[in-house]
Design a protein around this motif. Structure first.
Motif, PDB file in Angstrom:
ATOM      1  N   ILE A 208       6.151  15.669   4.329  1.00 59.37           N
ATOM      2  CA  ILE A 208       5.203  15.037   3.123  1.00 59.37           C
ATOM      3  C   ILE A 208       6.064  13.745   2.933  1.00 59.37           C
ATOM      4  O   ILE A 208       5.367  12.587   2.681  1.00 59.37           O
ATOM      5  CB  ILE A 208       5.073  15.656   1.910  1.00 59.37           C
ATOM      6  N   PHE A 209       7.087  13.790   2.596  1.00 62.44           N
ATOM      7  CA  PHE A 209       8.119  12.722   2.356  1.00 62.44           C
ATOM      8  C   PHE A 209       8.279  11.613   3.607  1.00 62.44           C
ATOM      9  O   PHE A 209       8.411  10.292   3.305  1.00 62.44           O
ATOM     10  CB  PHE A 209       9.582  12.995   1.795  1.00 62.44           C
ATOM     11  N   ASP A 213       6.960   7.777   3.335  1.00 61.75           N
ATOM     12  CA  ASP A 213       8.062   6.934   3.481  1.00 61.75           C
ATOM     13  C   ASP A 213       7.596   5.501   3.313  1.00 61.75           C
ATOM     14  O   ASP A 213       8.221   4.391   3.025  1.00 61.75           O
ATOM     15  CB  ASP A 213       8.927   7.286   4.549  1.00 61.75           C
ATOM     16  N   SER A 214       6.576   5.261   4.273  1.00 61.36           N
ATOM     17  CA  SER A 214       6.158   3.950   4.521  1.00 61.36           C
ATOM     18  C   SER A 214       5.098   3.161   3.531  1.00 61.36           C
ATOM     19  O   SER A 214       4.682   1.888   3.433  1.00 61.36           O
ATOM     20  CB  SER A 214       5.284   3.631   5.775  1.00 61.36           C
ATOM     21  N   SER A 224      -3.969  -8.786 -12.182  1.00 63.43           N
ATOM     22  CA  SER A 224      -4.573  -7.372 -11.684  1.00 63.43           C
ATOM     23  C   SER A 224      -3.337  -6.434 -11.678  1.00 63.43           C
ATOM     24  O   SER A 224      -2.269  -6.879 -11.595  1.00 63.43           O
ATOM     25  CB  SER A 224      -4.604  -7.533  -9.912  1.00 63.43           C
ATOM     26  N   PRO A 225      -3.545  -5.340 -11.625  1.00 70.46           N
ATOM     27  CA  PRO A 225      -2.536  -4.203 -12.083  1.00 70.46           C
ATOM     28  C   PRO A 225      -1.884  -4.036 -10.739  1.00 70.46           C
ATOM     29  O   PRO A 225      -2.079  -4.367  -9.414  1.00 70.46           O
ATOM     30  CB  PRO A 225      -3.257  -3.026 -12.726  1.00 70.46           C
ATOM     31  N   PRO A 226      -0.511  -3.208 -10.836  1.00 72.19           N
ATOM     32  CA  PRO A 226      -0.047  -2.643  -9.514  1.00 72.19           C
ATOM     33  C   PRO A 226      -0.827  -1.876  -8.875  1.00 72.19           C
ATOM     34  O   PRO A 226      -1.406  -1.091  -9.482  1.00 72.19           O
ATOM     35  CB  PRO A 226       1.511  -2.232 -10.234  1.00 72.19           C
ATOM     36  N   THR A 227      -0.608  -1.951  -7.617  1.00 70.11           N
ATOM     37  CA  THR A 227      -1.590  -0.973  -6.528  1.00 70.11           C
ATOM     38  C   THR A 227      -0.479  -0.417  -5.773  1.00 70.11           C
ATOM     39  O   THR A 227       0.257  -1.337  -5.201  1.00 70.11           O
ATOM     40  CB  THR A 227      -2.592  -1.733  -6.069  1.00 70.11           C
ATOM     41  N   ILE A 228      -0.645   0.678  -5.159  1.00 70.20           N
ATOM     42  CA  ILE A 228       0.008   1.314  -3.934  1.00 70.20           C
ATOM     43  C   ILE A 228      -0.641   0.909  -2.719  1.00 70.20           C
ATOM     44  O   ILE A 228      -2.048   1.000  -2.815  1.00 70.20           O
ATOM     45  CB  ILE A 228       0.117   2.857  -4.118  1.00 70.20           C
ATOM     46  N   SER A 231      -1.638   2.265   4.500  1.00 67.49           N
ATOM     47  CA  SER A 231      -1.814   1.838   5.739  1.00 67.49           C
ATOM     48  C   SER A 231      -2.453   3.007   6.656  1.00 67.49           C
ATOM     49  O   SER A 231      -2.976   2.531   7.619  1.00 67.49           O
ATOM     50  CB  SER A 231      -0.586   1.384   6.086  1.00 67.49           C
ATOM     51  N   ARG A 232      -2.219   4.180   6.252  1.00 74.18           N
ATOM     52  CA  ARG A 232      -2.952   5.020   7.103  1.00 74.18           C
ATOM     53  C   ARG A 232      -3.699   6.373   6.025  1.00 74.18           C
ATOM     54  O   ARG A 232      -3.383   6.457   5.007  1.00 74.18           O
ATOM     55  CB  ARG A 232      -1.764   6.138   7.914  1.00 74.18           C
ATOM     56  N   GLY A 233      -4.497   6.986   7.013  1.00 78.68           N
ATOM     57  CA  GLY A 233      -5.358   8.009   6.365  1.00 78.68           C
ATOM     58  C   GLY A 233      -4.517   9.140   5.830  1.00 78.68           C
ATOM     59  O   GLY A 233      -4.878   9.639   4.866  1.00 78.68           O
ATOM     60  N   VAL A 234      -3.480   9.452   6.233  1.00 84.00           N
ATOM     61  CA  VAL A 234      -2.669  10.659   6.094  1.00 84.00           C
ATOM     62  C   VAL A 234      -2.107  10.337   4.650  1.00 84.00           C
ATOM     63  O   VAL A 234      -1.997  11.167   3.972  1.00 84.00           O
ATOM     64  CB  VAL A 234      -1.706  11.242   7.040  1.00 84.00           C
TER      65      VAL A 234
END
Length: 254
Positions: A208-209, A213-214, A224-228, A231-234
């Protein structure tokens, strides 16, 4: 069971015998393989007895010892070295059937020893706890692996206690994240996307980590608020299983 010293308390232990058909099959196969290889070596030695390389009983006995030790058949191998009419040594050998039958009867059996009384845990509960040891051992692996805990020399006991506390809290968070993802996956507790071949596996904390990690965080601006940034579906799947909204990162209240 008494201790080595007279003042040591006497412990009353309980032994539970367990039979495993899987272990029995494995032990039978391993024994058959050892016996087959030993028989091949002994047949070859029997043909060569009295020849150029094994022309004395001492050399034959020495070779028998090597075969018995290498193939681990010393307990059941029976050999006789005699002298033929031509004054050359001859070898006769066989495996002791009684010894092999006794070993076969013990295949698959092992004993569990515990201090728990029948009132505290019946045989099934003792066996269940024994099988659960792998979970504890895996957490030791997490200490040395993903958490990378290494020996540290500290000056005061309070610093040792503080360091152990921090390490245990890190392990607790590590385990809770793994637990949350598995429970969210349902009874099967498997998912795709953790490995390049896309096979379904049970996610571990380390997986999971590694997958998360990316992740990157885009700081907030005036509009705008902070956003994660995903880049990948997983990554999105794992955040969903963890109940994290990528548009609303959690921040400590100040």
């Amino acid at each position: 069971m008494a201790g080595p010293r007279k003042r040591d308390p006497v412990h009353r232990l309980r032994r539970i015998l367990v039979h495993s058909t899987g272990n029995a099959r494995g032990q039978q196969a391993a024994r058959a393989k050892r016996l087959a290889r030993a028989a091949e070596d002994l047949d070859k030695l029997q043909r060569l007895a009295g020849g150029r390389y094994y022309n004395t009983a001492e050399k034959i006995q020495a070779r028998i010892g090597v075969i018995a030790k290498t193939r681990r058949v010393s307990d059941c191998l029976r050999t006789t070295v005699t002298t033929g009419p031509d004054q050359r040594p001859r070898l006769e050998w066989h495996f002791d059937k009684d010894i092999l039958d006794a070993q076969s009867a013990a295949d698959g059996w092992y004993a569990l020893v515990t201090r728990l009384t029948p009132q505290q845990a019946d045989a099934a509960e003792v066996f269940k706890r024994y099988k659960g040891q792998s979970v504890v051992e895996r957490r030791y692996h997490d200490f040395k692996g993903p958490l990378a805990v290494a020996p540290v020399f500290l000056e005061h006991n309070r610093r040792i206690a503080a360091l152990i506390t921090v390490i245990c809290l890190a392990l607790l968070v590590f385990c809770l994240i793994e637990r949350q993802v598995r429970q969210a996956l349902g009874p099967e507790q498997t998912m795709n996307g953790l490995y390049p071949d896309n096979r379904k596996v049970r996610p571990t904390g380390r997986m999971i980590f590694y997958q998360l990690d990316s992740l990157m965080l885009r700081p907030a601006t005036a509009t705008s608020p902070p956003t994660i940034l995903i880049s990948r579906g997983v990554e999105a799947h794992l955040l969903e299983l963890l109940g994290i909204d990528e548009t609303r990162p959690r921040w400590l209240q100040t």
